[in-house]
Design an enzyme around this catalytic site. Structure first.
Site, PDB file in Angstrom:
ATOM      1  N   HIS A 163      20.235  -4.839   9.504  1.00 27.04           N
ATOM      2  CA  HIS A 163      19.677  -5.552  10.648  1.00 27.04           C
ATOM      3  C   HIS A 163      20.449  -5.223  11.926  1.00 27.04           C
ATOM      4  O   HIS A 163      19.874  -5.164  13.016  1.00 27.04           O
ATOM      5  CB  HIS A 163      19.721  -7.063  10.393  1.00 27.04           C
ATOM      6  CG  HIS A 163      18.628  -7.532   9.480  1.00 27.04           C
ATOM      7  ND1 HIS A 163      18.789  -8.560   8.592  1.00 27.04           N
ATOM      8  CD2 HIS A 163      17.351  -7.101   9.321  1.00 27.04           C
ATOM      9  CE1 HIS A 163      17.661  -8.751   7.936  1.00 27.04           C
ATOM     10  NE2 HIS A 163      16.785  -7.869   8.368  1.00 27.04           N
ATOM     11  N   ARG A 213       3.499   1.947   5.402  1.00 31.36           N
ATOM     12  CA  ARG A 213       3.840   2.528   4.097  1.00 31.36           C
ATOM     13  C   ARG A 213       4.488   1.452   3.222  1.00 31.36           C
ATOM     14  O   ARG A 213       5.711   1.352   3.146  1.00 31.36           O
ATOM     15  CB  ARG A 213       4.782   3.704   4.289  1.00 31.36           C
ATOM     16  CG  ARG A 213       4.204   4.854   5.108  1.00 31.36           C
ATOM     17  CD  ARG A 213       5.203   6.003   5.184  1.00 31.36           C
ATOM     18  NE  ARG A 213       4.682   7.167   5.867  1.00 31.36           N
ATOM     19  CZ  ARG A 213       4.929   7.482   7.137  1.00 31.36           C
ATOM     20  NH1 ARG A 213       5.698   6.674   7.869  1.00 31.36           N
ATOM     21  NH2 ARG A 213       4.424   8.564   7.671  1.00 31.36           N
ATOM     22  N   ASN A 248       0.448  15.966   5.297  1.00 30.54           N
ATOM     23  CA  ASN A 248       1.621  16.514   4.586  1.00 30.54           C
ATOM     24  C   ASN A 248       1.252  16.912   3.155  1.00 30.54           C
ATOM     25  O   ASN A 248       1.497  18.043   2.723  1.00 30.54           O
ATOM     26  CB  ASN A 248       2.764  15.500   4.563  1.00 30.54           C
ATOM     27  CG  ASN A 248       3.227  15.115   5.956  1.00 30.54           C
ATOM     28  OD1 ASN A 248       2.826  15.722   6.930  1.00 30.54           O
ATOM     29  ND2 ASN A 248       4.059  14.100   6.047  1.00 30.54           N
ATOM     30  N   ASP A 249       0.666  15.971   2.411  1.00 35.57           N
ATOM     31  CA  ASP A 249       0.276  16.277   1.031  1.00 35.57           C
ATOM     32  C   ASP A 249      -0.917  17.219   0.996  1.00 35.57           C
ATOM     33  O   ASP A 249      -0.979  18.130   0.160  1.00 35.57           O
ATOM     34  CB  ASP A 249      -0.050  14.983   0.273  1.00 35.57           C
ATOM     35  CG  ASP A 249       1.181  14.379  -0.384  1.00 35.57           C
ATOM     36  OD1 ASP A 249       1.997  15.140  -0.938  1.00 35.57           O
ATOM     37  OD2 ASP A 249       1.348  13.155  -0.342  1.00 35.57           O
ATOM     38  N   ARG A 260       6.404  21.579  -0.348  1.00 36.82           N
ATOM     39  CA  ARG A 260       6.929  21.631   1.024  1.00 36.82           C
ATOM     40  C   ARG A 260       8.439  21.439   1.088  1.00 36.82           C
ATOM     41  O   ARG A 260       9.041  21.644   2.128  1.00 36.82           O
ATOM     42  CB  ARG A 260       6.234  20.578   1.903  1.00 36.82           C
ATOM     43  CG  ARG A 260       6.470  19.128   1.530  1.00 36.82           C
ATOM     44  CD  ARG A 260       5.758  18.227   2.535  1.00 36.82           C
ATOM     45  NE  ARG A 260       6.006  16.812   2.333  1.00 36.82           N
ATOM     46  CZ  ARG A 260       5.195  15.998   1.698  1.00 36.82           C
ATOM     47  NH1 ARG A 260       4.078  16.456   1.164  1.00 36.82           N
ATOM     48  NH2 ARG A 260       5.476  14.713   1.576  1.00 36.82           N
TER      49      ARG A 260
END
Length: 558
Positions: free
Chosen positions: A205, A312, A471-472, A482
């Site tokens: 934090h 995510r 990306n994938d 990658r």
């Protein structure tokens, strides 16, 4: 890691803890000033026998009530200075103070062992942290510093003193072993130019507050950060994760130039806040932000993004220790995101675990080829209890804002059908429990496999929106890992096949009048911004710190 120490005559260079192999910054910026170590009032916690245990318990309870009041006041102050998302740190600390297990531990030590409250708090806090995982206290996991912050506050109140001070009149660079969140939030930017610590983590934090307040910092310098450096001139390079003690003329000149360049860049980008993402020809595109944790929410607000295009959620599982995050914990995080964004959208991707994203709380077994193995929606549909818990948490939070659900790693219509059926079951349960949620919550899918590209037209008739995970999709299209350095010279992020796929998906989705975004690394690739706008992509979702640079690029396009 072993901290680098280099010396150039009298100048000493120290390197802090790395964020990752690619990133070393904790809070960007350059700070130049005199070094001052934090003067925290260190007290020896003595083991004292007490005769009147009831009186000692009352003494503890009064201190606890006082601490709760102080935390409420801190929350109000922090809300104004760093926003509600980061102020929630102090709501979490209130939860610690109100946690019956901690209260019982403290009172138990006082009553059963007839020991003083200060000693009881010290021991109870240590035990509370150690047993957090087995007692399903997800909100405590990974936040040891917050528990000790609470314990320190109680002990100071019991000692009738709060003597933590920064004893300099001129602006300075603050040094400490480690800063507690309640100390970091009270840092005065007019006095504290930057700060450096021996210990701490980049996801703490304290680090989050440093980023939010815009204070350049370097953490994890270890014992190389010596008390002997008190009062010496120091440069904090938050970009490189380095500090220079007694810097030479060349280094000072170089860092001042870097400071001026960054200041000008930030000022120019800040002027774009509140402006539209519109080309000079009048074409508009939405710009949203990607996040992974609750601490990122405030960065989205500061970036002036149009919403959260990708949450995510797997990071909640990856940080959860040996047990999955509870429904209540997930609900609180998603609710915070929804409330913080107001009418702006928040797209929560269900946990995309597997591949390189492993979680101790879920046994996914071994994969010979992890990137193409047991991951994404495949895991969720297989572990339906865990999946339903997440769906319930998202649905409950949808009553507090503009939330959507997105399923990752889709390869077939059947996967979408089963996932939607599970969503309906979760809705039915909540209806029976008379729990509020958005009955019309939108459902989307990630397009990140060639299979999904080829059936994107059919998928567009099943869901409300789409997001392309470039990306994938690129590594599957090229048949290349990658992360394999041997393939770097073959790995083309601008491969014509990928660009053609994005155009095909966009056309198919628009035929069904649905919304399409790009949220992978390509969304932030300014060389492709014009192309993505030309083919009709509706939205680009990038890291919060990339939002304004992307807006600048969009507004420059003819």
């Amino acid at each position: 890691m072993i901290n680098e120490i280099t010396e150039d005559k009298s100048m000493i260079t120290l390197t802090g803890k790395k964020v990752s192999e690619e990133r070393i910054e904790v809070s960007e910026g350059i700070a130049i000033g005199k070094l001052s170590f934090y003067k925290r009032d260190i007290k020896e916690i003595r083991h004292i026998y007490v005769k009147d245990v009831e009186k000692e318990v009352q003494r503890f309870q009064k201190a606890r009530q006082k601490a709760l009041q102080e935390l409420k006041e801190l929350y109000e102050t922090a809300s104004k200075e760093v926003g509600e998302a980061n102020a929630a740190i102090f709501e979490m600390q209130e939860m610690v103070l109100e946690d019956q297990d901690l209260v019982d531990k403290v009172t138990g030590i006082i009553v059963e062992q007839k020991l003083n409250a200060e000693y009881a708090i010290e021991n109870a806090a240590e035990n509370f942290i150690a047993t957090a995982v087995e007692n399903d206290k997800n909100y405590v996991q990974g936040h040891d510093a917050d528990v000790w912050d609470v314990a320190n506050r109680l002990q100071n109140i019991l000692a009738r003193g709060w003597k933590d001070k920064m004893l300099m009149d001129e602006p300075f660079v603050l040094a400490a072993g480690e800063l507690y969140p309640s100390e970091a939030v009270q840092l005065d930017k007019t006095k504290v130019l930057g700060f450096v610590t021996r210990y701490g983590t980049i996801n703490s934090h304290t680090a989050v507050l440093a980023r939010t307040k815009g204070i350049p910092s370097v953490i994890g310098l270890g014992e190389a950060l010596k008390k002997d450096y008190e009062g010496k001139t120091i440069i904090v390079d938050g970009f490189e994760g380095k500090i220079y003690i007694e810097p030479d003329y060349t280094t000072i000149t170089k860092m001042r130039q870097k400071q001026d360049t960054n200041h000008t860049k930030v000022q120019n980008l800040e002027r774009l806040k509140g402006k539209e993402n519109i080309t000079q020809s009048g074409q508009k595109i939405d710009v949203c932000a990607n996040i992974g944790t609750r601490e990122d929410i405030e960065n989205v607000l500061r970036s002036d993004a149009g919403g959260i295009g990708l949450f995510r959620s797997e990071f909640l599982y990856m940080e959860s220790g040996s047990k999955p995050p509870t429904e209540e914990y997930q609900f609180q995080v998603y609710k915070l995101a929804a409330e913080s964004m107001g009418v702006k959208k928040v797209v929560i991707r269900t946990a995309d675990l597997g591949g390189d994203k492993t979680a101790e709380c879920l046994d996914l077994g071994e994969d010979k080829n992890p990137a193409m193995g047991y991951r994404g929606i495949r895991v969720s549909l297989d572990k339906d209890d865990v999946f339903k818990t997440q769906l319930r948490a998202i649905l409950r939070a949808s009553a507090f804002g503009n939330l959507s659900i997105m399923f990752p790693m889709i390869t077939s219509i059947d996967e979408v059908t089963v996932a939607k059926l599970m969503l309906e079951k979760a809705k039915k349960e909540l209806k029976n429990e008379k729990t509020a949620f958005d009955e019309d919550i939108q459902v989307g899918v990630m397009i990140e496999t060639p299979a999904a590209v080829m059936i994107s037209g059919e998928l567009a008739r099943e869901v409300d929106f789409f997001s392309i995970g470039t990306n994938d999709l690129l590594q599957f299209t090229l048949g290349m890992d990658r992360q394999n350095e041997k393939l770097d010279r073959y790995y083309n992020a601008h491969h014509p096949a990928l660009l053609k796929m994005i155009r095909i998906i966009t056309n198919n989705v628009h035929l069904e009048e649905k919304h399409i975004s790009v949220c992978g690394d390509l969304a932030a690739d300014l060389e492709l911004t014009e192309y993505l706008i030309q083919i009709g992509v509706d939205e680009l979702s990038v890291a919060p710190n990339q939002v304004l640079a992307l807006r600048k690029k969009i507004r420059e396009i003819q």
